[in-house]
Design a protein around this motif. Structure first.
Motif, PDB file in Angstrom:
ATOM      1  N   ALA A 269       0.831  -1.212   0.000  1.00  0.00           N
ATOM      2  CA  ALA A 269       0.000   0.000   0.000  1.00  0.00           C
ATOM      3  C   ALA A 269       0.861   1.254   0.000  1.00  0.00           C
ATOM      4  CB  ALA A 269      -0.934  -0.007   1.208  1.00  0.00           C
ATOM      5  N   VAL A 270       2.000   1.228   0.717  1.00  0.00           N
ATOM      6  CA  VAL A 270       2.900   2.383   0.726  1.00  0.00           C
ATOM      7  C   VAL A 270       3.442   2.640  -0.679  1.00  0.00           C
ATOM      8  CG1 VAL A 270       5.149   3.210   1.516  1.00  0.00           C
ATOM      9  CG2 VAL A 270       3.554   2.203   3.144  1.00  0.00           C
ATOM     10  N   LEU A 271       3.871   1.577  -1.368  1.00  0.00           N
ATOM     11  CA  LEU A 271       4.388   1.751  -2.718  1.00  0.00           C
ATOM     12  C   LEU A 271       3.333   2.371  -3.624  1.00  0.00           C
ATOM     13  CD1 LEU A 271       6.376  -1.574  -3.334  1.00  0.00           C
ATOM     14  CD2 LEU A 271       7.167   0.549  -2.326  1.00  0.00           C
ATOM     15  N   THR A 272       2.109   1.911  -3.497  1.00  0.00           N
ATOM     16  CA  THR A 272       1.032   2.433  -4.339  1.00  0.00           C
ATOM     17  C   THR A 272       0.793   3.910  -4.064  1.00  0.00           C
ATOM     18  OG1 THR A 272      -0.018   0.249  -4.417  1.00  0.00           O
ATOM     19  CG2 THR A 272      -1.386   2.143  -4.983  1.00  0.00           C
ATOM     20  N   ARG A 273       0.782   4.285  -2.794  1.00  0.00           N
ATOM     21  CA  ARG A 273       0.538   5.691  -2.456  1.00  0.00           C
ATOM     22  C   ARG A 273       1.645   6.589  -2.984  1.00  0.00           C
ATOM     23  NH1 ARG A 273      -0.940   3.606   2.586  1.00  0.00           N
ATOM     24  NH2 ARG A 273       1.032   4.300   3.523  1.00  0.00           N
ATOM     25  N   VAL A 274       2.885   6.150  -2.844  1.00  0.00           N
ATOM     26  CA  VAL A 274       4.004   6.987  -3.283  1.00  0.00           C
ATOM     27  C   VAL A 274       3.959   7.191  -4.792  1.00  0.00           C
ATOM     28  CG1 VAL A 274       6.518   7.108  -3.484  1.00  0.00           C
ATOM     29  CG2 VAL A 274       5.475   6.355  -1.349  1.00  0.00           C
ATOM     30  N   VAL A 275       3.718   6.121  -5.532  1.00  0.00           N
ATOM     31  CA  VAL A 275       3.698   6.231  -6.988  1.00  0.00           C
ATOM     32  C   VAL A 275       2.507   7.050  -7.458  1.00  0.00           C
ATOM     33  CG1 VAL A 275       3.486   4.915  -9.131  1.00  0.00           C
ATOM     34  CG2 VAL A 275       4.993   4.100  -7.312  1.00  0.00           C
ATOM     35  N   ALA A 276       1.381   6.937  -6.765  1.00  0.00           N
ATOM     36  CA  ALA A 276       0.180   7.663  -7.176  1.00  0.00           C
ATOM     37  C   ALA A 276       0.248   9.139  -6.818  1.00  0.00           C
ATOM     38  CB  ALA A 276      -1.056   7.037  -6.541  1.00  0.00           C
ATOM     39  N   VAL A 281       9.538  12.681  -9.384  1.00  0.00           N
ATOM     40  CA  VAL A 281       9.804  11.289  -9.737  1.00  0.00           C
ATOM     41  C   VAL A 281       9.599  10.425  -8.503  1.00  0.00           C
ATOM     42  CG1 VAL A 281      11.480   9.673 -10.685  1.00  0.00           C
ATOM     43  CG2 VAL A 281      11.536  12.057 -11.397  1.00  0.00           C
ATOM     44  N   PRO A 282       8.599   9.523  -8.498  1.00  0.00           N
ATOM     45  CA  PRO A 282       8.400   8.683  -7.316  1.00  0.00           C
ATOM     46  C   PRO A 282       9.479   7.603  -7.225  1.00  0.00           C
ATOM     47  CG  PRO A 282       6.750   8.175  -8.995  1.00  0.00           C
ATOM     48  CD  PRO A 282       7.562   9.317  -9.520  1.00  0.00           C
ATOM     49  N   VAL A 283      10.195   7.598  -6.105  1.00  0.00           N
ATOM     50  CA  VAL A 283      11.259   6.620  -5.879  1.00  0.00           C
ATOM     51  C   VAL A 283      11.002   5.944  -4.541  1.00  0.00           C
ATOM     52  CG1 VAL A 283      13.743   6.258  -5.617  1.00  0.00           C
ATOM     53  CG2 VAL A 283      12.909   8.044  -7.168  1.00  0.00           C
ATOM     54  N   CYS A 284      10.959   4.636  -4.543  1.00  0.00           N
ATOM     55  CA  CYS A 284      10.815   3.851  -3.307  1.00  0.00           C
ATOM     56  C   CYS A 284      12.057   2.986  -3.147  1.00  0.00           C
ATOM     57  CB  CYS A 284       9.571   2.973  -3.349  1.00  0.00           C
ATOM     58  SG  CYS A 284       8.023   3.886  -3.347  1.00  0.00           S
ATOM     59  N   ARG A 400      20.462   0.551   4.031  1.00  0.00           N
ATOM     60  CA  ARG A 400      19.408   1.567   4.106  1.00  0.00           C
ATOM     61  C   ARG A 400      19.895   2.795   3.343  1.00  0.00           C
ATOM     62  NH1 ARG A 400      16.427   5.280   7.460  1.00  0.00           N
ATOM     63  NH2 ARG A 400      14.274   4.549   7.580  1.00  0.00           N
ATOM     64  N   LEU A 401      19.267   3.104   2.229  1.00  0.00           N
ATOM     65  CA  LEU A 401      19.762   4.129   1.321  1.00  0.00           C
ATOM     66  C   LEU A 401      19.314   5.509   1.789  1.00  0.00           C
ATOM     67  CD1 LEU A 401      19.227   2.290  -2.078  1.00  0.00           C
ATOM     68  CD2 LEU A 401      21.228   2.305  -0.588  1.00  0.00           C
ATOM     69  N   THR A 402      19.897   5.937   2.912  1.00  0.00           N
ATOM     70  CA  THR A 402      19.515   7.219   3.500  1.00  0.00           C
ATOM     71  C   THR A 402      19.780   8.374   2.545  1.00  0.00           C
ATOM     72  OG1 THR A 402      20.129   6.271   5.643  1.00  0.00           O
ATOM     73  CG2 THR A 402      19.780   8.647   5.558  1.00  0.00           C
ATOM     74  N   GLY A 403      20.836   8.270   1.732  1.00  0.00           N
ATOM     75  CA  GLY A 403      21.136   9.330   0.782  1.00  0.00           C
ATOM     76  C   GLY A 403      19.996   9.583  -0.187  1.00  0.00           C
ATOM     77  N   LEU A 404      19.309   8.520  -0.604  1.00  0.00           N
ATOM     78  CA  LEU A 404      18.143   8.707  -1.475  1.00  0.00           C
ATOM     79  C   LEU A 404      16.996   9.331  -0.696  1.00  0.00           C
ATOM     80  CD1 LEU A 404      18.004   5.447  -3.644  1.00  0.00           C
ATOM     81  CD2 LEU A 404      19.016   7.657  -4.200  1.00  0.00           C
ATOM     82  N   GLY A 405      16.872   8.951   0.580  1.00  0.00           N
ATOM     83  CA  GLY A 405      15.810   9.530   1.394  1.00  0.00           C
ATOM     84  C   GLY A 405      15.963  11.031   1.540  1.00  0.00           C
ATOM     85  N   ALA A 409      13.298  10.303  -1.750  1.00  0.00           N
ATOM     86  CA  ALA A 409      12.809   8.939  -1.928  1.00  0.00           C
ATOM     87  C   ALA A 409      12.123   8.445  -0.655  1.00  0.00           C
ATOM     88  CB  ALA A 409      13.966   8.002  -2.287  1.00  0.00           C
ATOM     89  N   ARG A 410      11.167   7.549  -0.815  1.00  0.00           N
ATOM     90  CA  ARG A 410      10.502   6.942   0.334  1.00  0.00           C
ATOM     91  C   ARG A 410      11.254   5.675   0.708  1.00  0.00           C
ATOM     92  NH1 ARG A 410       5.419   6.920   2.852  1.00  0.00           N
ATOM     93  NH2 ARG A 410       5.625   5.568   4.671  1.00  0.00           N
ATOM     94  N   LEU A 411      11.748   5.616   1.935  1.00  0.00           N
ATOM     95  CA  LEU A 411      12.454   4.429   2.418  1.00  0.00           C
ATOM     96  C   LEU A 411      11.442   3.461   3.008  1.00  0.00           C
ATOM     97  CD1 LEU A 411      15.571   6.081   4.120  1.00  0.00           C
ATOM     98  CD2 LEU A 411      15.224   5.441   1.730  1.00  0.00           C
ATOM     99  N   VAL A 412      11.422   2.258   2.491  1.00  0.00           N
ATOM    100  CA  VAL A 412      10.494   1.223   2.946  1.00  0.00           C
ATOM    101  C   VAL A 412      11.329   0.109   3.558  1.00  0.00           C
ATOM    102  CG1 VAL A 412       8.658  -0.373   2.271  1.00  0.00           C
ATOM    103  CG2 VAL A 412       8.888   1.827   1.099  1.00  0.00           C
ATOM    104  N   ASP A 413      11.309  -0.001   4.881  1.00  0.00           N
ATOM    105  CA  ASP A 413      12.115  -0.996   5.581  1.00  0.00           C
ATOM    106  C   ASP A 413      11.283  -2.248   5.837  1.00  0.00           C
ATOM    107  OD1 ASP A 413      14.318   0.722   5.735  1.00  0.00           O
ATOM    108  OD2 ASP A 413      13.521   1.694   7.514  1.00  0.00           O
TER     109      ASP A 413
END
Length: 676
Positions: A269-276, A281-284, A400-405, A409-413
């Motif tokens: 659901a998080v991925l869907t929300r971020v892309v929508a 540019v949506p990045v997860c 954990r790609l904090t640099g992208l965050g 970008a949305r970090l999904v752990d």
């Protein structure tokens, strides 16, 4: 420090990325007049004519010298620019590519020679308004007209190339706007007629031709030129050369979706929300330890949302933790992406920055999904991110790609599965009947898999390979913790937990690797920062830095600030790597710290208890407690670990230490009523 000058818009200068104040409009005009002829002297008379339009003030030379003296001061921080005076006049010496005007002309020449959309786009992106904005003299006005004509020509050239590539729909709106602004431009009119025809709108194409013909006749008394008339004739005869070139096949590169994905509804659901959400540019970035199911989550979501990305899905394994070699370089990854998008490898530029620019130009406006699997770090990923918000990116990494965050970008752990979800996953692999018939064995196996989907899959693979064998056979193999990783091996590198964990371990630097090994031998479910420092023999600052790196590598978790724990199976792997001598010394250091700390805390809780004297703490500085509540809180946080440390001391023959720990713990137990 590097300097950049902007003339294609407001006249500006940036030194080391920061704008500098170029002064009033006349002073900016002087600089612009020299930059237009960079590295070539401009005589004082010519410079005065450009600045004052043939009517220089009485002391023009002195004014010019004053302006240029101020400009030297404001540009003093830029080592690569010089303003000089010589026999030929004044000159600005700087690399031409530092000036957007000259960079524009260089890119235009390269774009026309190589017929490359990325070069056209890079050139046009340099414009930020009318050239020499804010300075109005006959010379700047003439330069504005010249550069506007150059810009219009390059826009038309770019459109011609886009049409030759068959991308008529991508430029239809742009051409329509251009024709509306300049309806007598026959070249633009011909581009619109061709784009309409190729888009299946023959009637509209013929109608626009007729409107253009009438307008030319009414306003200029002329017929359309030969090129536009020939295009009209070819449309009437449906000439085959007007057909667009064959479309590049839409890339569909996703690996197969996982057979089952359980317990990840919230993350999907998080991925869907971020892309929508859109807007950028949506990045997860999906992170988690080895075997937790990062790639499975990304592929499941990607396959469930194919309709969102009609222009394709591209996939690159970046081999960030590949046992067979080094991680893929960004340059190699960009070339692979360009190949997937139909680019001819023989025509690609050699420079990495140019490749990235070409890639971003190629995907601009496309509804494309980019899956970057197994990334090593943010630096490997950043060049591969599109610049268009119509694209979406899924990244998986053990780090954990904090640099992208930081860049949005949305970090999904991903955490390990619950026991219920792991049982459900096992049932989907081997069927519900064995799970129901051997509930006790399943409970043991699920507990020992510790929520790792990879471990559950290995157990299932071994169970289905010998369908006649009861699950209890596997239980017996897994019961011995020292042999559990052997049991969780399905026979190849990707389904051998020990091998999979090793790919993360070998990416650590020596200090991180040593701390990782020692943490594997620490008794108890978790460890506090002071205890970790004692265990490893490092000071607090050093160990904090290493622990932070291990958390970033998803080999360690920090569920609450200052307390760290390992996944059970990763702990087994780490403990295997620790040498016996290092293990004993580490436990001695940890025991010494915990004994002295427990003694201080126990004395505050039960001061009437007889005092046990301990040897002076040689390698640690135990904390002091200000009051009883602090001592009680420490015991509560450390209770499970102290019990485990007592058992470890007894198991290794350190009976005196085990007895002392038991005595100090009794003070806490009595205080909490835990003596029954």
């Amino acid at each position: 420090m590097p300097v950049r000058f902007r003339l294609l818009g407001d006249i500006e200068a940036h030194v080391d990325g920061r704008p500098v104040d170029l002064g009033h409009v006349r002073q900016r005009g002087v600089l612009a007049a020299l930059l237009a002829d960079v590295n070539h002297p401009v005589s004082v008379d010519q410079l005065a004519d450009r600045v004052w339009a043939g009517r220089p003030p009485h002391r023009a030379r002195r004014s010019l010298a004053s302006y240029l003296s101020r400009l030297r001061r404001v540009l003093a921080g830029a080592e690569d620019v010089v303003i000089a005076y010589g026999p030929g006049g004044y000159v600005v010496r700087v690399a031409p590519e530092a000036i957007d005007l000259h960079r524009f002309r260089t890119l235009v020449a390269e774009a026309r020679e190589n017929q490359e959309l990325a070069r056209f786009d890079e050139a046009l992106r340099l414009w930020h308004g009318d050239a020499f904005a804010g300075v109005d003299t006959p010379w700047t006005e003439a330069m504005r007209r010249t550069l506007a004509a150059e810009r219009e020509a390059i826009e038309l050239d770019r459109t011609d190339l886009t049409l030759r590539l068959g991308k008529h729909n991508a430029v239809l709106a742009e051409i329509s706007s251009r024709v509306a602004a300049n309806p007598l431009n026959e070249r633009a009119a011909g581009q619109l007629v061709l784009a309409l025809y190729r888009g299946g709108r023959q009637a509209d194409a013929l109608d626009h031709y007729e409107r253009t013909r009438r307008r030319l006749a009414e306003e200029l008394g002329a017929d359309p030129g030969p090129a536009l008339r020939e295009l009209h004739h070819k449309i009437l005869t449906a000439a085959p050369e007007l057909d667009p070139p064959s479309e590049v096949a839409v890339p569909r590169q996703l690996p197969a979706a996982p057979g089952w994905l359980v317990g990840r509804d919230a993350e999907l659901a998080v991925l869907t929300r971020v892309v929508a959400a859109g807007g950028t540019v949506p990045v997860c970035a999906i992170g988690g330890p080895a075997g937790v199911g990062k790639t499975a989550l990304a592929l499941r979501w990607a396959h469930d949302h194919l309709a969102r990305f009609p222009d394709g899905q591209v996939h690159v394994d970046l081999r960030g933790f590949d046992p067979s070699g080094e991680p893929m370089t960004p340059k190699a990854a960009v070339r692979r992406l360009l190949g997937a998008l139909g680019a001819d490898p023989a025509t690609l530029p050699p420079d990495e920055d140019e490749l990235v620019a070409h890639y971003r130009s190629l995907v601009a406006g496309k509804r494309l999904l980019v899956v970057l699997d197994n990334a090593r770090d943010a630096a490997q990923v950043e060049p591969l991110l599109p610049g268009s918000e119509t694209c979406a990116v899924l990244v998986t990494s053990r780090h954990r790609l904090t640099g992208l965050g930081v860049r949005g970008a949305r970090l999904v752990d991903l955490d390990p599965l619950s026991e219920a979800d792991a049982r459900d996953l096992l049932a989907r692999h081997i069927g519900p009947e064995p799970v129901a018939d051997e509930a006790d064995a399943v409970a043991d196996l699920v507990r020992w898999c510790a929520g790792l989907p990879l471990a559950v899959g290995i157990v299932a693979a071994r169970a289905t390979a010998r369908p006649g064998f009861p699950l209890d056979v596997l239980v017996k193999e897994c019961r011995d913790a020292s042999a559990r990783l052997d049991a969780l091996d399905a026979g190849d590198l990707t389904s051998n937990l020990r091998a999979v964990f090793s790919w993360s371990y070998t990416a650590l630097d020596p200090a991180e690797a040593e701390v990782f090994r020692l943490l594997g031998v620490a008794p108890g479910p978790d460890i506090a920062l002071p205890a970790a420092a004692a265990l490893t023999g490092l000071d607090g600052r050093q160990v904090r830095s290493v622990l932070r790196s291990l958390v970033g590598a998803n080999l360690l978790q920090e569920p609450v600030p200052g307390r760290y724990r390992m996944h059970d199976l990763i702990r087994l792997y780490a403990a295997e790597l620790a040498g016996e001598e290092a293990r004993g010394a580490a436990l001695d250091r940890l025991t010494e710290l915990q004994l002295h700390t427990a003694r201080s805390a126990a004395h505050l809780l039960r001061p009437e208890h007889p005092v046990i004297e301990l040897a002076t703490a040689a390698g640690c500085a135990p904390p002091e407690f200000e009051h009883r509540a602090a001592a009680l809180a420490w015991f509560e946080a450390e209770h499970a670990g102290l019990l485990a440390l007592r058992r470890a001391a007894a198991a290794h023959g350190r009976h005196r230490a085990a007895g002392q720990l038991a005595w100090f713990l009794s003070a806490y137990h009595i205080s909490r009523g835990l003596t029954a």
